[in-house]
Design a protein around this motif. Sequence first.
Motif, PDB file in Angstrom:
ATOM      1  N   HIS A   1      -6.220  -6.609 -39.375  1.00 10.54           N
ATOM      2  CA  HIS A   1      -5.830  -5.951 -40.630  1.00 10.54           C
ATOM      3  C   HIS A   1      -5.718  -4.438 -40.435  1.00 10.54           C
ATOM      4  N   HIS A   2      -6.738  -3.832 -39.827  1.00 11.83           N
ATOM      5  CA  HIS A   2      -6.712  -2.377 -39.615  1.00 11.83           C
ATOM      6  C   HIS A   2      -5.637  -1.984 -38.604  1.00 11.83           C
ATOM      7  N   ALA A   3      -5.416  -2.839 -37.614  1.00 10.50           N
ATOM      8  CA  ALA A   3      -4.370  -2.543 -36.632  1.00 10.50           C
ATOM      9  C   ALA A   3      -2.998  -2.500 -37.297  1.00 10.50           C
ATOM     10  N   GLN A   4      -2.766  -3.416 -38.258  1.00  6.06           N
ATOM     11  CA  GLN A   4      -1.501  -3.412 -38.990  1.00  6.06           C
ATOM     12  C   GLN A   4      -1.325  -2.109 -39.763  1.00  6.06           C
ATOM     13  N   ILE A   5      -2.425  -1.633 -40.382  1.00  8.45           N
ATOM     14  CA  ILE A   5      -2.350  -0.375 -41.126  1.00  8.45           C
ATOM     15  C   ILE A   5      -1.981   0.778 -40.190  1.00  8.45           C
TER      16      ILE A   5
ATOM     17  N   ALA B   1       1.426   2.967 -40.207  1.00 10.18           N
ATOM     18  CA  ALA B   1       1.350   4.419 -40.348  1.00 10.18           C
ATOM     19  C   ALA B   1       2.089   5.112 -39.210  1.00 10.18           C
ATOM     20  N   CYS B   2       1.957   4.570 -38.010  1.00 10.04           N
ATOM     21  CA  CYS B   2       2.679   5.139 -36.864  1.00 10.04           C
ATOM     22  C   CYS B   2       4.188   5.016 -37.039  1.00 10.04           C
ATOM     23  N   GLN B   3       4.614   3.895 -37.574  1.00 10.93           N
ATOM     24  CA  GLN B   3       6.046   3.705 -37.819  1.00 10.93           C
ATOM     25  C   GLN B   3       6.554   4.695 -38.855  1.00 10.93           C
TER      26      GLN B   3
ATOM     27  N   ARG C   1       9.266   7.655 -38.229  1.00  8.35           N
ATOM     28  CA  ARG C   1      10.469   7.742 -39.062  1.00  8.35           C
ATOM     29  C   ARG C   1      10.569   9.110 -39.733  1.00  8.35           C
ATOM     30  N   GLU C   2       9.440   9.602 -40.273  1.00  9.64           N
ATOM     31  CA  GLU C   2       9.463  10.882 -40.964  1.00  9.64           C
ATOM     32  C   GLU C   2       9.761  12.031 -40.012  1.00  9.64           C
TER      33      GLU C   2
END
Length: 282
Positions: A42-46, A50-52, A56-57
């Motif tokens: 779950h935390h890895a997905q977060i 966030a990295c993605q 992108r930003e």
Amino acid sequence: MAISQPALTRSIKNLEDLLGVELLERKPRGVTPTEAGLALYHHAQIVLNACQRLTREVRELERGVTGTVYVGVGSMFATHITTTVAQSLAQAHPRLAMVVNDGFFEELLRRLQDGRLDLIFSNFPRVTVSPEYVLEPLITVRPVVMAGRSHPLGRRKSLTRSDLVEHRWVIADQPHATDTFEKYFGAEGLPAPRDVFRTNSFNLMRHLVESGRFLSMLPEHVVREQVREGEIRQISLPGNAIERQAGLIYRKGAAGRPAMQHVLAEYRKVCAQFVSEAQTGS
């Protein structure tokens, strides 16, 4: 990225040793995640999401499609060129924000100097501007004398500037406007009219002209609709028309920001179109 089964197994085992917990429950028919494994997933997905977003930003920022640009716009351009600029940027770069304030030049310059504005689009002043600023001319503005349709001079022909001196005027309450006004009459050895109402509200200026009781010098483009409908008339006069350069003013070095680059480029494009349409009369 491809990874072999033995390498994946070793990586998981190393992670379990590092965390001191069992992440997978090994069974004869396969593995299932433990509660600790599910929590880690779950935390890895977060973190991955966030990295993605960060990637992108950063890429969008590099392309100049994010950020906020604070723009000061001369009142004569607030509802014309800047409207088109804002609409085009909103469509092409929806995450790029513009904060626009309109006003007269002296007020806008103060905001630019103290950092409240990133750039100005306005008539250029007749005063010297600090060399730390870039003045980029884009269009030529030609103010002409305007009167309401019921004004006594509205239908007269063969007028001269001397015919305008005794009438009531409305002009912008700014030093550059007063200077232009006085030089307009002084060029023919005439005193400037003394019955002058001053305001920093362009809408009030327009309405006073429409009332038929005031004359004013306005660029045709700002009252084009009222002229087309016959509410305001242009008074034809002999002699050279007043010409003012207008365009962008910004601090040197500020143009390097990607968001600024897009705003500046859009103003240049829209102004080029404005000049083309003015030349063809469309």
